[in-house]
Structure formats: structure tokens, C-alpha cells
Design an enzyme around this catalytic site. Structure first.
Site, PDB file in Angstrom:
ATOM      1  N   ASP A 124      11.520  41.751  59.192  1.00 40.89           N
ATOM      2  CA  ASP A 124      10.293  42.418  58.736  1.00 40.89           C
ATOM      3  C   ASP A 124       9.174  41.393  58.516  1.00 40.89           C
ATOM      4  OD1 ASP A 124       9.899  45.149  58.428  1.00 40.89           O
ATOM      5  OD2 ASP A 124      11.007  45.266  56.540  1.00 40.89           O
ATOM      6  N   LYS A 169      13.599  53.534  63.926  1.00 44.37           N
ATOM      7  CA  LYS A 169      14.034  52.136  64.097  1.00 44.37           C
ATOM      8  C   LYS A 169      15.441  52.085  64.696  1.00 44.37           C
ATOM      9  CE  LYS A 169      10.931  50.694  60.429  1.00 44.37           C
ATOM     10  NZ  LYS A 169      10.678  50.319  59.046  1.00 44.37           N
ATOM     11  N   GLN A 176      14.096  49.293  53.712  1.00 38.98           N
ATOM     12  CA  GLN A 176      12.927  50.156  53.839  1.00 38.98           C
ATOM     13  C   GLN A 176      12.197  50.277  52.503  1.00 38.98           C
ATOM     14  OE1 GLN A 176      11.803  51.297  56.710  1.00 38.98           O
ATOM     15  NE2 GLN A 176      10.162  52.584  55.943  1.00 38.98           N
TER      16      GLN A 176
HETATM   17  N1  GUN Z   1       7.769  51.027  54.835  1.00 38.07           N
HETATM   18  C1  GUN Z   1       6.718  51.353  55.632  1.00 38.07           C
HETATM   19  N2  GUN Z   1       6.609  50.470  56.641  1.00 38.07           N
HETATM   20  C2  GUN Z   1       7.595  49.566  56.482  1.00 38.07           C
HETATM   21  C3  GUN Z   1       8.011  48.413  57.218  1.00 38.07           C
HETATM   22  O1  GUN Z   1       7.415  48.025  58.235  1.00 38.07           O
HETATM   23  N3  GUN Z   1       9.098  47.759  56.733  1.00 38.07           N
HETATM   24  C4  GUN Z   1       9.744  48.151  55.615  1.00 38.07           C
HETATM   25  N4  GUN Z   1      10.791  47.421  55.215  1.00 38.07           N
HETATM   26  N5  GUN Z   1       9.387  49.211  54.905  1.00 38.07           N
HETATM   27  C5  GUN Z   1       8.326  49.911  55.350  1.00 38.07           C
END
Ligand code: GUN
Length: 284
Positions: free
Chosen positions: A120, A53, A97
Site C-alpha cells: 500500500d 483487489k 483495509q
Molecule cells: N481504503 C480506501 N482506500 C484504501 C487503500 O488504498 N488501501 C487501504 N489499505 N485502505 C483503503
């Protein structure tokens, strides 16, 4: 018949180029889109994801901050960090996350993020905005699936879409997005009787279960579009989706591969959402 492959890498590349161009334009007005990513603990998969990311932000010209904390961070300390980021004008998107350590209430943390920065799309305000068709952020994985469907040029209006899976992060928002695009939507799940009877009716199938070979060739109407959100391992340890790709591609009209389908789209839509959050601030 052999299906046309929906190339997630190519669609993602095109979208990321557009994000980079719009980011450059916004920077010209003195605003750099900024994403804050919070990682708590040492989960190896999470480390890989947040690294991707942050790298994607850099490549597209967005500002990003990665905040890493030990697994024993208190819930109160995490909530205080989120609140500080809510107030920080250089940050337009906040991503915590998941999963979080067990002593932290993930729902409480997600709800503490300002909906204006919820890139998100996990906040209940974002889910509510999707449900009511009002402005908000669409969660990244299903939003990426919509972009892949749009890349085929097929109009979803009046099409019968079957979503397999009802998770809060993929299945449910996917169904609502398809509805927003005027598809007729069926949601199937673990308690569904005769899954095949439903999928055989479908013009579009989205498989988001997390179990390989959930969708086999005998379950697919010739020419249907198949989107595979699954990320599993086969007996040889190779990455595979929820769809029996080798056989379904002989029946379907369009299909996403795994890897190289939905995967590259999730991070891409995070960039799109962060840019849009900054554009909304710029628009006042
Ligand atoms: N953990 C796995 N995929 C994601 C996601 O798309 N966003 C977040 N915040 N955590 C994750």
C-alpha cells in the site's frame, strides 16, 4: 480546443497484462506472488474495494488471501495476524483495509507491517523511501496518476505541476513523485490564498480534494494536463470527480474522466507493487 481523454481503463488493462506476463515468468521460477488482504468489520464500501483487489489478483495469476474479521477484533489480535503474515513466505504483500474500527490504532497497525511487504506504501519507511528517492513502495493512487501522466508521452521534467490537496495518501506522495520526475511542484490546500492564481500557472494539475467543481475551466491554462483523483456524487447521484469535466475538457490538453480515469489504476498499482515485492524476494 477539446482535450484528449486519458483512458484509465486502457492504461490499467495494458499494465495488468504486463503484470500477468511477469507473474507467469516468476511462477516458472517457483515463486507465486501472494497478497494478503485484511478486512475488519462490515463497512460496505470496504467490502467492495477488497473484493476488487482479490479478483484483480486472481485475473493476473497472483495468489491472494482475504482474511475477514468481526468489528470487535482486538488490536492485539490484529497485530498478531500481521506479524504472522510478515513471517509467511507465501505472502509478499500485506494490505490492511482502512478505515479500521475506532478502538484500533490504524497507525500502529500500518507500522507493524514489514516495509518489505507494505504494498500500500502507507508505512513511514515507504514514505521515507519516497522522500529520499530510495527503493520502497509508492502508494498506489498517486503512483497510478504518474502512470497516467506517462501514458500521454509528456516529459514531466521542468513542468510546473500543481497538486490540490495535501492528504498523506494522495496529495503529499503525489507531490514527491512529481518532484522525483523532475517537475517543479506546488502544493495547494484549504488554506491556500487564490487557488486560481496557482492553477493558471500549471502545466499539470492533480486535483485530490474530495469536493466537486474544485477545478473549473477559468482556472486552467489552455493545453494543461488535468488528473482528477476525486470520487464524489453530483446532485443526480452520479459519480463525479473534483474537476468540472464538461467545461475543463474544452480548455485542457489532456484530462482524466471520472469514472474511468484514476479509479482503475489504484488496484492495478497494488498488483504491480505485490509483483515487485515478490520479484525482490526472488532476486535475493
Ligand atoms: N481504503 C480506501 N482506500 C484504501 C487503500 O488504498 N488501501 C487501504 N489499505 N485502505 C483503503
Amino acid at each position: 480546443m477539446t482535450a484528449q481523454i486519458i483512458d484509465g481503463n486502457a492504461v490499467a488493462k495494458q499494465l495488468r497484462t504486463e503484470v500477468a506476463q511477469r507473474t507467469a515468468a516468476l511462477k516458472g521460477k517457483g515463486i507465486t506472488p501472494g497478497l494478503a488482504v485484511i478486512l475488519v468489520g462490515e463497512d460496505p464500501a470496504s467490502k467492495v474495494y477488497v473484493g476488487k483487489k482479490v479478483q484483480a489478483c486472481e485475473e493476473a495469476g497472483l495468489h491472494s488471501v482475504l482474511e475477514r474479521y468481526d468489528a470487535d477484533l482486538t488490536e492485539a489480535a490484529l497485530l498478531a495476524r500481521v506479524e504472522a503474515l510478515n513471517q509467511d513466505p507465501s505472502i509478499h504483500g500485506i494490505l490492511v483495509q482502512l478505515p479500521l474500527p475506532a478502538h484500533i490504532d490504524a497507525h500502529k497497525v500500518i507500522e507493524s507491517i514489514s516495509p518489505a511487504k507494505d504494498v500500500d506504501g502507507f508505512h513511514v519507511a515507504s514514505a521515507g523511501a519516497l522522500m529520499t528517492g530510495t527503493p520502497g513502495f509508492w502508494s498506489c493512487t498517486p503512483y497510478g496518476c504518474i502512470k497516467l501522466l506517462e501514458s500521454t508521452g509528456i516529459d514531466l521534467r521542468g513542468k510546473h505541476a500543481v497538486v490540490i490537496g495535501r492528504s498523506n495518501n494522495v496529495g503529499k506522495p503525489m507531490a514527491l513523485m512529481l518532484l522525483q520526475k523532475n517537475a517543479t511542484v506546488t502544493i495547494c490546500h484549504s488554506a491556500t490564498k487564490d487557488l486560481k492564481a496557482h492553477t493558471l500557472q500549471a502545466d499539470v494539475i492533480v486535483a485530490a480534494v474530495g469536493r466537486r467543481d474544485t477545478l473549473t475551466a477559468d482556472m486552467v491554462k489552455p493545453g494543461a494536463v488535468v488528473i482528477d483523483v476525486g470520487m464524489n456524487r453530483n446532485d443526480q447521484g452520479k459519480l463525479c470527480g473534483d474537476v468540472d469535466f464538461a467545461n475543463v475538457k474544452e480548455v485542457a490538453g489532456w484530462i482524466t474522466p471520472v469514472p474511468g480515469g484514476v479509479g482503475p489504476m489504484t488496484v492495478t498499482m497494488l498488483l504491480v507493487n505485490t509483483l515487485e515485492a515478490a520479484e525482490r524476494v526472488a532476486a535475493g
